[in-house]
Design a protein around this motif. Sequence first.
Motif, PDB file in Angstrom:
ATOM      1  N   ASP A 222     -22.643  10.423 -16.723  1.00 22.23           N
ATOM      2  CA  ASP A 222     -22.562  10.348 -18.184  1.00 22.23           C
ATOM      3  C   ASP A 222     -21.239  10.930 -18.682  1.00 22.23           C
ATOM      4  OD1 ASP A 222     -25.068   9.207 -18.327  1.00 22.23           O
ATOM      5  OD2 ASP A 222     -26.106  11.098 -18.775  1.00 22.23           O
ATOM      6  N   THR A 223     -20.816  12.012 -18.053  1.00 25.34           N
ATOM      7  CA  THR A 223     -19.554  12.657 -18.429  1.00 25.34           C
ATOM      8  C   THR A 223     -18.385  11.713 -18.209  1.00 25.34           C
ATOM      9  OG1 THR A 223     -20.436  14.835 -17.838  1.00 25.34           O
ATOM     10  CG2 THR A 223     -18.040  14.625 -17.952  1.00 25.34           C
ATOM     11  N   ILE A 224     -18.364  11.059 -17.056  1.00 30.36           N
ATOM     12  CA  ILE A 224     -17.283  10.139 -16.732  1.00 30.36           C
ATOM     13  C   ILE A 224     -17.350   8.893 -17.610  1.00 30.36           C
ATOM     14  CG2 ILE A 224     -16.278   8.700 -14.909  1.00 30.36           C
ATOM     15  CD1 ILE A 224     -17.396  10.790 -12.904  1.00 30.36           C
ATOM     16  N   GLN A 225     -18.562   8.401 -17.863  1.00 27.33           N
ATOM     17  CA  GLN A 225     -18.727   7.216 -18.704  1.00 27.33           C
ATOM     18  C   GLN A 225     -18.177   7.455 -20.109  1.00 27.33           C
ATOM     19  OE1 GLN A 225     -19.596   4.202 -17.848  1.00 27.33           O
ATOM     20  NE2 GLN A 225     -19.353   3.438 -19.947  1.00 27.33           N
ATOM     21  N   PHE A 226     -18.364   8.649 -20.626  1.00 24.43           N
ATOM     22  CA  PHE A 226     -17.822   8.993 -21.932  1.00 24.43           C
ATOM     23  C   PHE A 226     -16.305   8.824 -21.922  1.00 24.43           C
ATOM     24  CE2 PHE A 226     -15.936  11.748 -25.058  1.00 24.43           C
ATOM     25  CZ  PHE A 226     -16.764  11.665 -26.167  1.00 24.43           C
ATOM     26  N   THR A 227     -15.670   9.358 -20.889  1.00 20.84           N
ATOM     27  CA  THR A 227     -14.212   9.242 -20.764  1.00 20.84           C
ATOM     28  C   THR A 227     -13.794   7.790 -20.615  1.00 20.84           C
ATOM     29  OG1 THR A 227     -14.128  11.421 -19.695  1.00 20.84           O
ATOM     30  CG2 THR A 227     -12.204  10.007 -19.440  1.00 20.84           C
TER      31      THR A 227
END
Length: 238
Positions: A222-227
């Motif tokens: 989720d953290t990477i997807q946000f970026t």
Amino acid sequence: MSVTARIRRSDNVLDRLGADIAAGRLTTGQTIPTETELMELYSVGRSSVREAVSTLAGLGMVTTAPRRGTTVTNRSEWNTLSRDVLRWLMDSKVMTPGILEAIDEARRVFEPASAALVAKRATRLQIIDIETAYAQMEDAALRGDAEAAVLADREFHLAILKATGNPILQAFDSAIDSILGVLFGVTANHMENFRANLSNHLAVLEAIRLRDPTAAERAMLDTIQFTTEKMKVAKLIE
């Protein structure tokens, strides 16, 4: 001339040549200027030129052969885990989109898996390091300190890689270091984005605290997807 001065001059030649190769100003198969020409171009001694060329060869960006001189190699041969190579590529408007997409893709492979490993095996001291980095992220967000935010975000991700205890995964620290710095500098409304992504980072931390590998992996994705989404908005990737 002191050793320090010689190293600085060598670094200058290295940086100029590396940037020219990454930007395509020196293309694959092209022979770079001779030692004498480089000495005149950069106003440096022969040893500085040789040190710079030797470093580029070690990074896989050039190859030297008798009677052929030093030629630029194909990009596939470059050590793209090198901080210098990544920086040159990202500074290059020609190659930046491709390298950002590649790093984003690679992060999806190794960072969620790393978070899952850390949830299973991190020591209490290693978890404290991750907690400290997250606390610094919160503090930077509260103060609106962009520079501190970059450093804290970097430390959060690097602390997780370190806590895996896997030297191969830890070698990806240069990729993490480079992409966070670049994205924060070019993504619109970066402090707002940074604050908005804090909850995802906290979810990673909480899953690690709870020793929940599945939740840690999902939260990191989720953290990477946000970026990724912010890069798309900024048109850095497709």
